[in-house]
Motif scaffolding. Structure first.
Motif, PDB file in Angstrom:
ATOM      1  N   UNK A  79     -41.160  -0.206 -53.022  1.00  0.00           N
ATOM      2  CA  UNK A  79     -42.508   0.125 -52.540  1.00  0.00           C
ATOM      3  C   UNK A  79     -42.590   0.031 -51.192  1.00  0.00           C
ATOM      4  N   UNK A  80     -42.047   0.833 -50.368  1.00  0.00           N
ATOM      5  CA  UNK A  80     -41.835   0.876 -48.744  1.00  0.00           C
ATOM      6  C   UNK A  80     -41.604  -0.682 -48.367  1.00  0.00           C
ATOM      7  N   UNK A  81     -40.652  -1.119 -49.036  1.00  0.00           N
ATOM      8  CA  UNK A  81     -39.990  -2.480 -48.471  1.00  0.00           C
ATOM      9  C   UNK A  81     -39.787  -3.469 -49.806  1.00  0.00           C
ATOM     10  N   UNK A  82     -39.191  -4.597 -49.148  1.00  0.00           N
ATOM     11  CA  UNK A  82     -38.961  -5.633 -50.099  1.00  0.00           C
ATOM     12  C   UNK A  82     -39.639  -6.709 -49.236  1.00  0.00           C
ATOM     13  N   UNK A  83     -40.272  -7.549 -50.220  1.00  0.00           N
ATOM     14  CA  UNK A  83     -40.831  -9.025 -49.776  1.00  0.00           C
ATOM     15  C   UNK A  83     -39.912  -9.952 -50.115  1.00  0.00           C
ATOM     16  N   UNK A 131     -39.008   5.387 -56.907  1.00  0.00           N
ATOM     17  CA  UNK A 131     -39.177   4.203 -57.201  1.00  0.00           C
ATOM     18  C   UNK A 131     -39.404   3.996 -58.641  1.00  0.00           C
ATOM     19  N   UNK A 132     -38.609   3.026 -59.429  1.00  0.00           N
ATOM     20  CA  UNK A 132     -37.464   2.423 -59.013  1.00  0.00           C
ATOM     21  C   UNK A 132     -36.261   3.441 -58.845  1.00  0.00           C
ATOM     22  N   UNK A 133     -35.058   3.013 -58.426  1.00  0.00           N
ATOM     23  CA  UNK A 133     -33.909   3.870 -58.276  1.00  0.00           C
ATOM     24  C   UNK A 133     -32.678   3.176 -58.416  1.00  0.00           C
ATOM     25  N   UNK A 134     -31.618   4.220 -58.902  1.00  0.00           N
ATOM     26  CA  UNK A 134     -30.393   3.750 -59.281  1.00  0.00           C
ATOM     27  C   UNK A 134     -29.447   3.132 -58.152  1.00  0.00           C
TER      28      UNK A 134
END
Lengths: 476, 614
Positions: free
Chosen positions: B336-340, B354-357
């Motif tokens: 979701x617009x990035x990775x925490x 999202x989500x994606x393979x």
């Protein structure tokens, strides 16, 4: 009948000298061919080429030799010596005004196709007069009047030749010293000349300081040798002189504005009066001699320094500098010597062979058929060839001296020594010049160099002596 | 023997003769110096310069040839008085120039001696012909044939490098190989293949006299040596493609590299801005201009610039993940617009589904997905600790030809950088760094760097499904064979079967169709199965760098390309069209009608103002 033994010409002529002469002349001609050929073929009878002309000179020399040996009465020379001498001096003076200028010196007469140098004949004339004057019964060289007369006879033509700026020919006159030595001139004179030359060279190459120190050493050595105080010399004089030699180095290291001469002067000012006082009290001759040698030497060093730096002209200074190896200048004044040494050095042990020399054939060596003829010998015949030539000269001079000693007449002996001295001077200066031992002084190599007047003059000189000697053999 | 005066004199005479003989012995027997100098005196070496080897492109077209020029020599020794005006007009130079030169020679006369010196270099034949007609009027002036470089096409200035006269330093460095007046390759292929290209000088030996007049050939010429021309070499460059690449890269800063995957041969290598061949031919005049250019045209970015590879590196992480089994083609992660990577810190991403393979993540270049991938690799329980996992990961990366010099035959190649664990230990302290510390490596950012050549090689590796040949620029030609190392397959540590899964994503990225979310759909070439991966690498100096790697066709690929454009923004905006146009040109020979607009867009694009030059 007054003629106890009448020997035939075959027996009386010193054939060894004649053969030696012929060999040298032929070697000379062969090398003139090599020095003056270009890549075209050689025609020996091409009289426009130098080797052709030299052949003419050689043949006419033979004629001259024959005339002297078989036609002229040997007694004649003694009689006409003074007129010839005066005539030659006249010619020497006249040539300054009437002569043709060749390379900056007025010393050549041009008569049609022939050019000749009166200086060459003047050597013969001077020799004749010297032999005549000194050969008289009762002549004593130690007599000051006679001594100055001899000095005048040698000095007059020498000065005139110097005025023609033919320094080389004038220098040859110094060779008469050897003859004078034989006739009783003090050996000290030779020592004096030797020391002067040494000081002169030291002053110019290293420094006047070193020259003065050396002089001090020589003076001390004289004193100690004469008075048998060698211990003093080795323990005191030699170490202190060595110590003084390091003074300039210290001064430079400490960056002092101080001349090392001050120390030497201070020591001299203390030592000389002390030595003088001592010699005076003990009536020691040695002390006075040492002082005089030292003072005269100092004068020489100072004047050498002064003359070299202030009196001599640039080109003269340069010549001396190059000779003494103070400046390396292969393109300028040192060019001749450098090229000549290259030519000789490239000859190696046995040389490149007749006409195979590249240095002489392609004109790298200037004056190669005249003054630098020895280069051709060195390049094409190598070390062995040079040795043969030098050996021939040695034998020639040796033979002249032994013949002269053998003679019973003063005239013959003295003339023989004159001949030997002149040939030696030419030989040593000329070969010395081509191998860098001597400055470039333009004098020919006797019998070898291209040129008529030189070949004629030496032929006449040698054959007068042979005929004088022969005449004695005829009758005694 | 009595030592009377006669004998003393005879001894003196003997000594004097011995001195003479001694000195003669020393100079004739002991010393060789004079013999050498005699040779130098008498022999003239008339140098014959060889022609330099020709450089061909892969099809046999000449990239670098030779043409004849003349040096005008003058022997000041032989020059008499002459008409400077006539000479000046014949040679096409200023009268003052000749006067100044002659004055200079006069001053240094003793140093020059009697040898000729070069007055004017490289006079063209037309001028020389004019001079030759009048030569009889100018004794002492001669011409000498020199062969100089000729460039029939403007292709590969930086690659080829220039040839110039050797200077004193160069001669000293290559003891005995060069002498003043020789030319040598200084950069590029000219420098790398100097030994083959230069050939051997020949000479005629003449004997001469002291006035430098040539007399006869030395030993009838039997010691003469003919010049041996330099060997011709063939490069792997495709001249047409190279030229087209240069056009595409005009007014952009960056690199464009194309490799033939099946051989590792470099088809095109553009570093922009570069050096025009016109400048190469006359490097002497342009040298200061080139050196002072703020864009540094001499700097060959393709092999010397180490850039962060950006998103194209996701391919490597993806492949390692697949091989390690921590991710499968069906693994899905949300983004979701990035990775925490910590509670409040996020590595941003753009908007996509999202989500994606796995293949969708490659197709849409999802940042978040690959953060998960790298994290799974590094926190794999198979390894004792984090550092060991990192070292394993690094080993994988290096097996792709990254982080170290590839060992291409190109001189001055640099190796990029993949930081070692020791580096991070030093930076953060031993065991004080974890995945969040190095999260940017997931997307090819951070401390890592790769040259465009390495990036292109990565593309070729993927195209080959798991191996590469060391990229090289010289081909076998005539009797010259290249180092066998260039013919060895080098496999990565990733199983070859894994590659197809990545390639599917790359195919989708280009051919997913409009609206699919593929990052490079605008670069699709109908009929050519182009596979690609975009990248947008952060550049601390201004706008992002635009990156794209692609190969085509998908099966049995013929060409793999990497385009890296500095400060050009998204990968899709500039790098994609440039790379795809290059591929189309190579495979089709021309650009299709419907893509002409794209070509025009690229050719007219001027991005120079975006690049900071200070």
């Amino acid at each position: 009948m007054y003629s106890p033994v009448q020997r035939k010409a075959k027996q009386t002529i010193d054939w060894k000298l004649v053969i030696c002469y012929l060999l040298l002349v032929i070697i000379g001609w062969v090398n003139v061919i090599a020095a003056s050929h270009s890549t075209e073929s050689i025609n020996v009878f091409d009289f426009t080429a130098r080797y052709g002309k030299q052949l003419v000179w050689i043949l006419t020399s033979f004629v001259l030799a024959a005339i002297i040996l078989f036609v002229l009465n040997p007694r004649l020379w003694e009689v006409i010596s003074i007129p010839i001498y005066l005539f030659v001096v006249l010619l020497l003076v006249a040539v300054i005004f009437l002569g043709t200028e060749v390379k900056g010196s007025h010393s050549w007469f041009t008569l049609g196709p022939v050019r000749f140098q009166p200086a060459e004949i003047s050597k013969i004339a001077t020799s004749l007069v010297l032999a005549m004057v000194m050969g008289r019964p009762g002549f004593k060289l130690s007599d000051s009047k006679s001594f100055f007369l001899i000095c005048f006879i040698i000095g007059l033509p020498m000065m005139v030749i110097l005025a023609e700026s033919e320094t080389g020919s004038a220098l040859v006159y110094l060779g008469f010293v050897f003859m004078l030595y034989r006739e009783g001139l003090s050996g000290w004179l030779l020592v004096f000349v030797g020391i002067s030359v040494l000081l002169f060279i030291l002053t110019l190459t290293i420094s006047s300081y070193v020259a003065v120190l050396t002089l001090a050493g020589i003076a001390a050595l004289f004193y100690c040798l004469d008075s048998g105080k060698m211990k003093v010399f080795f323990l005191l004089c030699a170490p202190s002189i060595c110590l003084l030699a390091f003074v300039p180095g210290f001064i430079q290291k400490l960056e002092l504005q101080f001349s090392p001469f001050y120390i030497v002067s201070a020591i001299s000012v203390i030592l000389i009066p002390y030595l003088a006082l001592r010699s005076f009290r003990k009536r020691e001759r040695q002390g006075w001699i040492a002082i005089i040698v030292y003072l005269v030497g100092c004068l020489l060093v100072v004047s050498t320094d002064f003359i070299f730096n202030n009196v001599l002209q640039d080109h003269q200074r340069k010549r001396i500098e190059v000779l003494l190896g103070m400046k390396d200048d292969p393109t300028g004044i040192g060019y001749n010597v450098n090229q000549s040494m290259i030519a000789i050095g490239s000859g190696g042990l046995s040389g490149k062979g007749f006409l195979q020399g590249t240095q002489t054939a392609f004109g790298f060596v200037p004056e190669q058929s005249t003054d630098f003829i020895f280069c051709t010998v060195g390049e094409e015949w190598g070390f062995l060839g040079c040795c043969v030539v030098i050996l021939l000269y040695f034998f020639l001079i040796y033979r002249i001296i032994t013949d002269a000693e053998d003679s019973r007449e003063g005239f013959t002996r003295i003339f023989g020594y004159c001949t030997a001295s002149l040939i030696f001077m030419h030989l040593f200066i000329n070969i010395g010049m081509t191998i860098g031992l001597m400055p470039v002084i333009g004098i020919p190599l006797p019998f070898l160099s291209y040129g008529g007047s030189s070949l004629w003059a030496f032929t006449i000189l040698l054959f007068i002596f042979i005929s004088l000697y022969r005449q004695e053999k005829k009758y005694y | 023997m009595v030592l009377n005066r006669k004998n003393k004199l005879l001894i003196g005479l003997g000594l004097a003769c011995l001195i003479l003989v001694g000195k003669l012995f020393s100079i004739q027997i002991l010393n060789d110096k004079f013999k050498e100098e005699a040779n130098r005196n008498a022999m003239v070496y008339d140098i014959i310069y060889p022609t330099r080897g020709v450089i061909y492109d892969r099809k046999g077209d000449i990239l670098v040839g030779n043409k004849v020029a003349y040096d005008i020599l003058v022997s000041p020794f032989e020059v008499g008085s002459f008409d400077t005006l006539t000479l000046a007009s014949a040679l096409g130079v200023d009268v003052e120039f000749i006067r100044a030169k002659m004055k200079g020679y006069h001053k240094t006369k003793s140093r020059i001696g009697n040898r000729p010196v070069v007055m004017i270099k490289q006079v063209p034949p037309e001028t020389y012909m004019k001079f030759e007609e009048l030569q009889y009027k100018f004794p002492g002036f001669t011409g000498q044939v020199r062969s100089i470089r000729d460039y029939p096409i403007n292709a590969g200035g930086n690659l080829l490098g220039y040839v110039s006269e050797v200077d004193a330093n160069f001669i000293k460095k290559h003891e005995g190989e060069y002498s003043a007046g020789d030319y040598a390759g200084k950069t590029g292929i000219e420098a790398a293949k100097e030994k083959d290209l230069k050939g051997e000088k020949g000479y005629h030996i003449y004997l001469r006299d002291a006035l430098n007049r040539i007399q006869t050939p030395y030993r009838n010429g039997e010691m003469d040596k003919e010049a041996i021309p330099g060997k011709n070499i063939m490069t792997t460059i495709d001249a047409t493609l190279q030229q087209y690449g240069q056009e595409l890269m005009a007014n952009k800063v960056g690199s464009l590299v194309a490799i033939e995957p099946s051989t590792g041969e470099i088809l095109t290598m553009v570093s922009s801005p570069g050096i025009d061949v016109e400048m190469l031919a006359d490097i002497g005049h342009h040298y200061s201009e080139i050196v002072n250019d703020p864009y540094k045209p001499m700097f060959n970015r393709a092999v010397q610039a180490s850039y962060p590879p950006g998103s194209v590196f996701k391919l490597v992480n993806g492949l390692i993940g697949l091989n390690e089994g921590v991710v499968t083609p069906s693994t899905s992660y949300p983004c979701n617009y990035g990775y925490y990577y910590s509670s409040d810190r996020k590595l941003g991403c753009h908007g996509h589904k999202s989500p994606l393979s796995f293949s969708e993540a490659i197709m849409m270049s999802c940042n978040g997905y690959f953060c998960y991938v790298l994290r799974s690799i590094l926190e794999n329980k198979r390894y004792k600790n984090f550092t060991e996992a990192y070292n394993k990961w690094r080993e994988y990366v290096l097996s792709f030809g990254l982080g170290e010099k590839l060992g291409s035959d190109f001189p001055s190649e640099l190796g990029g950088n993949v930081p070692s664990s020791a580096y991070y230990d030093k930076l953060y302290g031993k065991n004080r760094w974890r995945f969040p510390t190095i999260v940017s490596l997931s997307i090819g950012q951070g401390e890592m760097g790769a040259t465009p050549l390495q990036i292109a090689n990565l593309c070729a590796t993927v195209a080959n499904r798991g191996y590469y040949y060391i990229p090289h620029i010289i081909k076998d030609y005539e009797d010259q064979t290249i180092d066998p190392k260039y013919k060895e397959k080098r496999y990565t540590m990733v199983d070859t079967l894994q590659f197809q899964k990545v390639i599917n994503g790359m195919w989708l990225a280009v051919n997913g169709g409009p609206g699919s979310g593929g990052t490079a759909v605008a670069s699709a070439i109908p009929g050519l199965d182009l596979c690609g991966k975009t990248g947008t690498a952060q550049n601390p100096r201004g706008a992002d760098n635009s990156v794209f790697i692609c190969f085509a066709p998908k099966d049995n690929p013929k060409i793999a390309v990497a385009a890296y454009i500095e400060n050009a923004g998204f990968g899709a905006t500039w790098a994609c069209p440039i790379a795809s146009l290059l591929i189309e040109k190579y495979l089709r020979g021309e650009i299709s009608e419907e893509r002409k607009y794209l070509e025009q867009y690229v050719l007219e694009g001027d991005l120079m103002s975006k690049v900071k030059t200070d």
